[in-house]
Design a protein around this motif. Structure first.
Motif, PDB file in Angstrom:
ATOM      1  N   LEU A 151       6.270  12.274   4.703  1.00  0.00           N
ATOM      2  CA  LEU A 151       4.978  12.960   4.637  1.00  0.00           C
ATOM      3  C   LEU A 151       3.806  11.987   4.578  1.00  0.00           C
ATOM      4  O   LEU A 151       2.788  12.191   5.256  1.00  0.00           O
ATOM      5  CB  LEU A 151       4.948  13.883   3.419  1.00  0.00           C
ATOM      6  N   LEU A 152       3.949  10.935   3.784  1.00  0.00           N
ATOM      7  CA  LEU A 152       2.817  10.029   3.583  1.00  0.00           C
ATOM      8  C   LEU A 152       2.739   8.945   4.649  1.00  0.00           C
ATOM      9  O   LEU A 152       1.719   8.783   5.320  1.00  0.00           O
ATOM     10  CB  LEU A 152       2.903   9.394   2.191  1.00  0.00           C
ATOM     11  N   ASP A 153       3.835   8.197   4.805  1.00  0.00           N
ATOM     12  CA  ASP A 153       3.811   7.072   5.742  1.00  0.00           C
ATOM     13  C   ASP A 153       4.024   7.520   7.187  1.00  0.00           C
ATOM     14  O   ASP A 153       3.451   6.948   8.110  1.00  0.00           O
ATOM     15  CB  ASP A 153       4.889   6.062   5.349  1.00  0.00           C
ATOM     16  N   GLY A 154       4.846   8.548   7.370  1.00  0.00           N
ATOM     17  CA  GLY A 154       5.151   8.986   8.728  1.00  0.00           C
ATOM     18  C   GLY A 154       4.130   9.923   9.318  1.00  0.00           C
ATOM     19  O   GLY A 154       3.977   9.974  10.545  1.00  0.00           O
ATOM     20  N   MET A 155       3.426  10.685   8.475  1.00  0.00           N
ATOM     21  CA  MET A 155       2.518  11.711   9.003  1.00  0.00           C
ATOM     22  C   MET A 155       1.068  11.524   8.555  1.00  0.00           C
ATOM     23  O   MET A 155       0.173  11.349   9.381  1.00  0.00           O
ATOM     24  CB  MET A 155       3.029  13.094   8.601  1.00  0.00           C
ATOM     25  N   LEU A 156       0.833  11.553   7.244  1.00  0.00           N
ATOM     26  CA  LEU A 156      -0.549  11.515   6.761  1.00  0.00           C
ATOM     27  C   LEU A 156      -1.275  10.249   7.195  1.00  0.00           C
ATOM     28  O   LEU A 156      -2.401  10.316   7.717  1.00  0.00           O
ATOM     29  CB  LEU A 156      -0.565  11.639   5.235  1.00  0.00           C
ATOM     30  N   LEU A 157      -0.670   9.090   6.975  1.00  0.00           N
ATOM     31  CA  LEU A 157      -1.345   7.829   7.268  1.00  0.00           C
ATOM     32  C   LEU A 157      -1.707   7.684   8.745  1.00  0.00           C
ATOM     33  O   LEU A 157      -2.883   7.470   9.078  1.00  0.00           O
ATOM     34  CB  LEU A 157      -0.478   6.654   6.806  1.00  0.00           C
ATOM     35  N   PRO A 158      -0.753   7.779   9.687  1.00  0.00           N
ATOM     36  CA  PRO A 158      -1.120   7.570  11.093  1.00  0.00           C
ATOM     37  C   PRO A 158      -2.056   8.638  11.636  1.00  0.00           C
ATOM     38  O   PRO A 158      -2.932   8.339  12.460  1.00  0.00           O
ATOM     39  CB  PRO A 158       0.227   7.573  11.825  1.00  0.00           C
ATOM     40  N   VAL A 159      -1.901   9.886  11.181  1.00  0.00           N
ATOM     41  CA  VAL A 159      -2.783  10.947  11.669  1.00  0.00           C
ATOM     42  C   VAL A 159      -4.205  10.725  11.163  1.00  0.00           C
ATOM     43  O   VAL A 159      -5.183  10.897  11.912  1.00  0.00           O
ATOM     44  CB  VAL A 159      -2.250  12.328  11.247  1.00  0.00           C
ATOM     45  N   ALA A 160      -4.355  10.344   9.896  1.00  0.00           N
ATOM     46  CA  ALA A 160      -5.686  10.061   9.352  1.00  0.00           C
ATOM     47  C   ALA A 160      -6.333   8.885  10.072  1.00  0.00           C
ATOM     48  O   ALA A 160      -7.538   8.909  10.380  1.00  0.00           O
ATOM     49  CB  ALA A 160      -5.582   9.784   7.856  1.00  0.00           C
ATOM     50  N   GLN A 161      -5.551   7.843  10.354  1.00  0.00           N
ATOM     51  CA  GLN A 161      -6.089   6.702  11.097  1.00  0.00           C
ATOM     52  C   GLN A 161      -6.551   7.129  12.482  1.00  0.00           C
ATOM     53  O   GLN A 161      -7.627   6.725  12.954  1.00  0.00           O
ATOM     54  CB  GLN A 161      -5.029   5.601  11.206  1.00  0.00           C
ATOM     55  N   LEU A 162      -5.757   7.965  13.148  1.00  0.00           N
ATOM     56  CA  LEU A 162      -6.115   8.447  14.484  1.00  0.00           C
ATOM     57  C   LEU A 162      -7.431   9.221  14.441  1.00  0.00           C
ATOM     58  O   LEU A 162      -8.325   8.993  15.275  1.00  0.00           O
ATOM     59  CB  LEU A 162      -4.996   9.326  15.025  1.00  0.00           C
ATOM     60  N   VAL A 163      -7.561  10.129  13.489  1.00  0.00           N
ATOM     61  CA  VAL A 163      -8.760  10.960  13.406  1.00  0.00           C
ATOM     62  C   VAL A 163      -9.998  10.103  13.144  1.00  0.00           C
ATOM     63  O   VAL A 163     -11.040  10.265  13.808  1.00  0.00           O
ATOM     64  CB  VAL A 163      -8.596  12.022  12.306  1.00  0.00           C
ATOM     65  N   LEU A 164      -9.898   9.176  12.197  1.00  0.00           N
ATOM     66  CA  LEU A 164     -11.066   8.363  11.854  1.00  0.00           C
ATOM     67  C   LEU A 164     -11.442   7.411  12.997  1.00  0.00           C
ATOM     68  O   LEU A 164     -12.627   7.205  13.273  1.00  0.00           O
ATOM     69  CB  LEU A 164     -10.790   7.571  10.576  1.00  0.00           C
ATOM     70  N   VAL A 165     -10.461   6.828  13.668  1.00  0.00           N
ATOM     71  CA  VAL A 165     -10.752   5.963  14.816  1.00  0.00           C
ATOM     72  C   VAL A 165     -11.383   6.774  15.945  1.00  0.00           C
ATOM     73  O   VAL A 165     -12.316   6.312  16.619  1.00  0.00           O
ATOM     74  CB  VAL A 165      -9.472   5.244  15.295  1.00  0.00           C
ATOM     75  N   ALA A 166     -10.902   8.004  16.150  1.00  0.00           N
ATOM     76  CA  ALA A 166     -11.501   8.864  17.176  1.00  0.00           C
ATOM     77  C   ALA A 166     -12.956   9.178  16.856  1.00  0.00           C
ATOM     78  O   ALA A 166     -13.808   9.227  17.755  1.00  0.00           O
ATOM     79  CB  ALA A 166     -10.696  10.162  17.290  1.00  0.00           C
ATOM     80  N   VAL A 167     -13.264   9.371  15.586  1.00  0.00           N
ATOM     81  CA  VAL A 167     -14.657   9.617  15.183  1.00  0.00           C
ATOM     82  C   VAL A 167     -15.529   8.405  15.499  1.00  0.00           C
ATOM     83  O   VAL A 167     -16.642   8.541  16.022  1.00  0.00           O
ATOM     84  CB  VAL A 167     -14.724   9.955  13.680  1.00  0.00           C
ATOM     85  N   VAL A 168     -15.024   7.218  15.194  1.00  0.00           N
ATOM     86  CA  VAL A 168     -15.778   5.998  15.495  1.00  0.00           C
ATOM     87  C   VAL A 168     -15.977   5.848  16.997  1.00  0.00           C
ATOM     88  O   VAL A 168     -17.064   5.500  17.471  1.00  0.00           O
ATOM     89  CB  VAL A 168     -15.047   4.762  14.925  1.00  0.00           C
TER      90      VAL A 168
END
Length: 434
Positions: A151-168
């Motif tokens: 849940l944390l390393d496999g899903m939350l972390l990479p998805v959050a990174q993707l969303v924030l990088v997309a915003v930038v």
């Protein structure tokens, strides 16, 4: 270490494999989400920014991951070893082992962050969080649970990174490097906090056992050096490409090899599920159970990843265009990647087996040899061939890293990646039996 002898197989083999299968599938599912998120992140960066900007960002991320991999000192795997064995004693003293594992990594990564801040910027601030998160998540796996890691390393972390990088990327900032680094690093703060909360619920509060620090690091120290070399092996190629051929070639190489994370994460997902059970089997001298786990998980890896590599080899001319103009020149890199990963996958979790049997020094020597092969080939081939030269160097290192331990576990224990237990992996009962 005395030679292992076959022991009577415990009853409920199907149940054991069923639990490994479900935990492994959970790990692979998390790996799939993580791989997709990382792939989309690379697509966004390569299509939004120039090859030079993308290459600079990818190189900084590779350097941060490499430093964090060194600083964690492989304390997570040390914790898995002691937590898994402590089940017999109701996990008495495990809280002391957790503190002994976390403290050195946190201190070392903080010092590294201070030194490397001019090169890494916001990524340097995330180094302690990256290290502590990895160790805490490993400890939860020692209790036999994959849920927190998935849940944390496999899903939350990479998805959050993707969303924030997309915003930038959507913000179209004139100087995006600092913002990209901050977006990639920020989710580690949340993930580290959640990992700590999850572990706190599992660790019983028991008195500190004298000698805990000594026991943990006596076992882990040889693997600390191996872990550092492994971290170099995984990321050094991108850094060398950037130094010898420039950031644009680093971007092309990163894009073409992004698919290798699929095989690495699938292998990691199964290894995380199987490692505690391998430790117990080999510690008890149950060579038959270890052989079964090794052969079944190898077949699962082949079934899960070979279609991906064959598909990538066939579709690479079209897939590489997703990254933008100029990235289709990396077709030879993609073919080298696909072929190498198929061979590596067919070897199974050889290094995990070697470590679980206690041969940490042999694992270290194998990694040193693999890094040596990679660096020598990189220095010889990258100046003339750029990204393709890096792929060939990486391929040579991967083959050395897998074939050496394969030969060693066969010589010592007669273990092979395929055998009569391989057919068990094809039966639904081995996946579904409780």
């Amino acid at each position: 270490m005395a030679p292992l002898t076959p022991a009577r197989r415990a009853t409920g083999s199907g149940g054991r494999l069923g639990r490994v299968a479900r935990a492994g599938l959970a790990g692979v599912a998390g790996a799939g989400v993580s791989a997709l998120a990382q792939f989309l992140l690379v697509v966004i960066v390569t299509r939004t920014f120039s090859a030079e900007q993308a290459g600079t960002f990818f190189t900084a991320v590779a350097l941060a991951l490499m430093v964090a991999g060194i600083a964690k000192l492989d304390a997570g795997n040390g914790l898995i070893f002691f937590v898994a064995r402590a089940k017999t004693y109701d996990y008495r003293g495990i809280s002391g082992y957790v503190r002994a594992a976390v403290t050195p990594g946190a201190v070392l990564s903080t010092a590294a962050g201070v030194v490397l801040y001019p090169q890494l910027g916001p990524l340097a601030l995330a180094l302690p969080l990256m290290v502590v998160t990895d160790i805490l998540l490993a400890a939860t796996r020692g209790f036999g649970s994959m849920r927190t890691t998935v849940l944390l390393d496999g899903m939350l972390l990479p998805v959050a990174q993707l969303v924030l990088v997309a915003v930038v990327a959507a913000a179209a900032l004139p100087y995006p490097q600092e913002a990209l680094a901050g977006a990639w690093a920020a989710p580690y703060l949340v993930v580290a906090a959640l990992a700590a909360l999850s572990l706190r619920r599992r660790v019983p509060r028991t008195p500190y056992l004298p000698g805990t620090v000594r026991d943990l690091w006596r076992h882990t120290a040889p693997r600390s050096a191996a872990s550092a070399i492994q971290a170099l092996f995984q990321r050094l190629d991108i850094v060398i490409v950037a130094l010898l051929a420039g950031p644009a070639q680093a971007a092309i190489y990163t894009a073409a090899t992004r698919f290798k994370v699929v095989g690495q994460l699938a292998s990691q997902g199964l290894a995380q599920a199987a490692q505690p059970r391998l430790v117990r089997a080999l510690a008890e001298g149950d060579l038959q159970r270890a052989r079964e786990l090794y052969q079944v998980t190898t077949m699962w890896l082949v079934l899960l990843t070979w279609p991906v590599w064959l598909g990538y080899a066939l579709l690479a001319p079209w897939l590489l265009r997703i990254f933008g103009t100029g990235y289709d020149e990396a077709l030879p890199v993609a073919l080298v990647l696909a072929g190498t990963m198929m061979v590596a996958t067919a070897c199974g979790m050889v290094d995990v087996v070697l470590i679980s049997a206690g041969h940490t020094s042999a694992s270290l020597a194998n990694l040193v040899a693999a890094v040596g092969v990679t660096v020598l080939l990189d220095l010889a081939l990258i100046p003339a061939h750029g990204a393709l030269g890096a792929a060939m160097g990486w391929s040579g290192g991967v083959l050395a890293k897998n074939l050496l331990p394969l030969w060693q576990i066969h010589q010592r224990y007669g273990l092979r990646p395929f055998g009569r237990h391989s057919l068990t992996a094809l039966r639904f009962r081995s996946w579904a039996t409780a």
